[in-house]
Design a protein around this motif. Structure first.
Motif, PDB file in Angstrom:
ATOM      1  N   SER A  83       0.806  -1.347  -0.075  1.00  0.00           N
ATOM      2  CA  SER A  83       0.058   0.001  -0.006  1.00  0.00           C
ATOM      3  C   SER A  83       0.758   1.274   0.149  1.00  0.00           C
ATOM      4  N   PHE A  84       2.117   1.129   0.726  1.00  0.00           N
ATOM      5  CA  PHE A  84       2.903   2.383   0.741  1.00  0.00           C
ATOM      6  C   PHE A  84       3.334   2.733  -0.523  1.00  0.00           C
ATOM      7  N   LEU A 102       0.488   0.112  -4.603  1.00  0.00           N
ATOM      8  CA  LEU A 102       0.084  -1.226  -5.220  1.00  0.00           C
ATOM      9  C   LEU A 102      -0.718  -1.902  -4.487  1.00  0.00           C
ATOM     10  N   GLY A 103      -1.233  -1.362  -3.067  1.00  0.00           N
ATOM     11  CA  GLY A 103      -2.029  -2.321  -2.408  1.00  0.00           C
ATOM     12  C   GLY A 103      -3.395  -1.959  -2.292  1.00  0.00           C
ATOM     13  N   LEU A 104      -4.032  -1.762  -1.297  1.00  0.00           N
ATOM     14  CA  LEU A 104      -5.436  -1.332  -1.137  1.00  0.00           C
ATOM     15  C   LEU A 104      -5.494  -0.071  -1.742  1.00  0.00           C
ATOM     16  N   ALA A 105      -6.732   0.058  -2.544  1.00  0.00           N
ATOM     17  CA  ALA A 105      -6.924   1.203  -3.346  1.00  0.00           C
ATOM     18  C   ALA A 105      -8.022   1.809  -2.546  1.00  0.00           C
ATOM     19  N   PRO A 106      -8.035   3.385  -2.604  1.00  0.00           N
ATOM     20  CA  PRO A 106      -9.343   3.934  -2.053  1.00  0.00           C
ATOM     21  C   PRO A 106     -10.677   3.515  -2.516  1.00  0.00           C
ATOM     22  N   GLY A 138      -0.554   1.361   5.568  1.00  0.00           N
ATOM     23  CA  GLY A 138       0.243   1.635   4.555  1.00  0.00           C
ATOM     24  C   GLY A 138      -0.342   2.805   3.507  1.00  0.00           C
ATOM     25  N   THR A 139      -1.838   2.625   3.292  1.00  0.00           N
ATOM     26  CA  THR A 139      -2.167   3.697   2.496  1.00  0.00           C
ATOM     27  C   THR A 139      -2.073   5.188   2.999  1.00  0.00           C
ATOM     28  N   LEU A 140      -2.393   5.172   4.268  1.00  0.00           N
ATOM     29  CA  LEU A 140      -2.213   6.309   5.090  1.00  0.00           C
ATOM     30  C   LEU A 140      -0.775   6.987   4.961  1.00  0.00           C
ATOM     31  N   ALA A 141       0.199   6.285   5.331  1.00  0.00           N
ATOM     32  CA  ALA A 141       1.584   6.379   5.028  1.00  0.00           C
ATOM     33  C   ALA A 141       1.895   7.091   3.678  1.00  0.00           C
TER      34      ALA A 141
END
Lengths: 306, 267
Positions: free
Chosen positions: B205-206, B209-213, B219-222
């Motif tokens: 996600s960082f 390539l991970g969870l999409a919005p 990881g997305t938040l970072a």
């Protein structure tokens, strides 16, 4: 010996072919083509574009065209960077990634073996405990978090090192430390236990009894015998450096292959994804072969199976 | 177990509970946009500050825990089930089938995990389910190897011979007598696998390539804060620190469990 090396290389071919076939299959099962845009292309143009990239041919023909291209060393055109071949992109970005990888490997081996040997011969001292602390944090510290910490500390709070790009030795320090830190910790741990193990062996006592200098005992006898476990992890280490390079090149905006791979995945640039995956597989297969060969040199007891 | 591992365990239970009960304990709804309070630094009102849409970062991290922890736990369980069955069958049958099954594992093993996960997510999309699938498909391999080794060791033991002499069939030997003896190792592996899955998910996600919005894991938040780290470091630092503490806790807990289950150390 030559025959052994040759056979090991032959074994690499089926692995590569499997990976090539798998990536090809994956790319063709995926829903959504590379030319699907929000704005639909007119059908004639779409047909022309697909004809140019052989996408109008049946799947098995595309597959053979692809494999035939691979044998010639042609990885096909990039879908995203129009007019550029995947081969050219890889040619431009590969040296950067190799520099980063080799630097990180260097750092990890030198720091890892250095601290490991010191901790091993001086076990239960402050150096030993420091090494253990370093090894534990290094293994549980994810490399992207280390990258964030390092770049915050050294390029934002104290502006001593550049936070991004790859234009000279000052740019290489933070990324290669980020990439090499965890492997260094791992090697330190392995070397330490190897050294402690060897130090208790009879032949070390013999060497001491016959009055050899401590320094030459450590350098000649201990180091060579305790390094074996480190050699065995060189192949997984290469794999770790490969995947680590995606992250490190992303964090520090380094124009290397890993960064292009990540962008290619987001862009669904299939030939680029396949090309880079294949290069990675080649690197890992080569690393495995190298380790096998190194192993037989370092330890004559390992039989060559020809 | 050491105090550190017990404390880590308690902390992880606490994090999991706050993930489960996130909707009731968050100070603000995680998607509440407040145009009057954009990009604020941590304060008493917003203990971790706000992001560029004025959303409360603490609430988003609590919700992110739902994503991150659930991916970790479910992956670890799925990998455990596949890995145990595969490893047990391979080790128990032995011979040529064992050989073939192990060569398959070698192929999966020779490629780096993250590369495989990325390739699978390309195929399956970028939702929660596909990340979970990709992670499970990659992480059962280690467990299968481990269980196979244990089964190989256990099946030569005398008590298995006696059970055979008593006329037990293969299912009974495997499921009642061999597998329960691998429980200690399984619990330890489960802990480490869970940590590895959480780490893999946040790493993916960082790098985007991970969870999409609209899903937001740690990881997305970072990653969200990474572009503006120079000006608003809190947006990346808080999620990163959360990931780091969780990782450390899982590792300490795993070490503690390993020592506790190791019969040689229990004196």
């Amino acid at each position: 010996m030559l025959l052994f090396i040759f056979k090991r290389f032959l074994w690499g071919i089926p692995v590569l072919l499997t990976v090539a076939t798998l990536t090809f299959a994956i790319m063709h099962i995926v829903p959504g083509g590379p030319f699907d845009r929000e704005k639909k292309l007119p059908p004639e143009i779409k047909a022309n574009v697909e004809a140019k990239y052989h996408l109008d041919k049946p799947v098995h023909k595309q597959y053979f065209l692809y494999i035939y291209g691979l044998i010639k060393g042609d990885l096909g055109p990039s879908y995203k960077y129009l007019g550029r071949d995947v081969r050219d992109i890889i040619k431009d970005t590969f040296p950067v990634s190799i520099q980063l990888g080799v630097l990180a490997l260097f750092i990890s081996i030198i720091i890892g073996i250095g601290t490991g040997v010191i901790a091993g011969i001086k076990s239960d001292t402050i150096w030993d405990r420091l090494t253990i602390l370093f090894a534990t944090t290094g293994i549980s510290l994810p490399n992207f978090i280390l990258g964030i910490i390092l770049s915050l500390l050294f390029s934002h709070f104290y502006k001593v090192l550049p936070p991004a790009l790859w234009e000279g030795w000052r740019y290489m320090i933070l990324p290669s430390i980020t990439l090499g830190f965890a492997p260094a910790a791992y090697i330190a741990r392995l070397t330490r236990s190897g050294v402690i193990d060897v130090m208790n062996k009879d032949y070390i006592r013999t060497a001491r009894a016959k009055g050899l200098k401590y320094r030459s005992i450590v350098l000649k006898h201990v180091l060579k015998n305790s390094i074996m476990p480190v050699v065995t992890i060189l192949a997984p280490l290469t794999a770790a450096l490969v995947t680590g390079s995606f992250i490190v090149e992303y964090i520090f905006s380094i124009p290397g292959m890993g960064r292009f791979f990540v962008t290619a995945v987001t862009n669904r640039d299939y030939p680029l994804i396949m090309g880079v995956t294949l290069i990675y597989t080649v690197i890992i297969v080569l690393a495995n072969i190298a380790v096998d060969i190194l192993y037989t040199f370092l330890d004559p007891r390992v039989k060559i199976d020809t | 177990m050491s105090k550190l591992s017990i404390f880590s365990g308690i902390f992880l239970i606490f994090v999991s509970l706050s993930a489960i009960f996130a909707p009731w304990i968050v100070p603000y709804p995680y998607d509440l946009q407040n145009p009057g309070e954009l990009l604020q630094s941590p304060s008493i009102k917003h203990i971790m500050g706000t992001d560029r849409l004025g959303r409360d970062l603490f609430s988003r991290i609590l919700y992110g825990a739902r994503m991150s922890i659930s991916v970790g736990m479910f992956t670890a369980f799925a990998a455990l089930i596949i890995g145990t069955i595969y490893g047990a069958v391979s080790g128990y049958i032995g011979g040529r089938i064992d050989n073939i099954m192990m060569r398959i594992i070698d192929v999966v093993y020779s490629l780096p995990d993250l590369l495989l996960i990325i390739l699978i997510t390309i195929m399956a999309g970028r939702g929660w389910i596909s990340i979970f699938l990709a992670l499970s498909l990659v992480s059962w391999v280690t467990i299968a190897r481990l269980i196979r080794g244990e089964v190989l060791r256990l099946k030569e033991m005398h008590f298995i011979e006696s059970v055979k002499a008593l006329g037990a069939n293969h299912d009974r030997i495997l499921f009642i007598h061999i597998l329960p003896n691998t429980l200690g190792i399984l619990v330890v592996t489960l802990t480490f696998r869970c940590a590895a899955a959480i780490l893999a998910e946040s790493t993916l996600s960082f790098i985007g390539l991970g969870l999409a919005p609209p899903f937001a894991s740690w990881g997305t938040l970072a990653n969200d804060g990474w572009g503006t780290i120079k000006f608003y470091p809190h947006l990346t630092v808080f999620p990163a620190v959360t990931i780091l503490i969780t990782m450390l806790c899982f590792n300490f807990l795993g070490d503690g469990l390993r020592d506790a289950f190791d019969p040689h150390k229990r004196i």
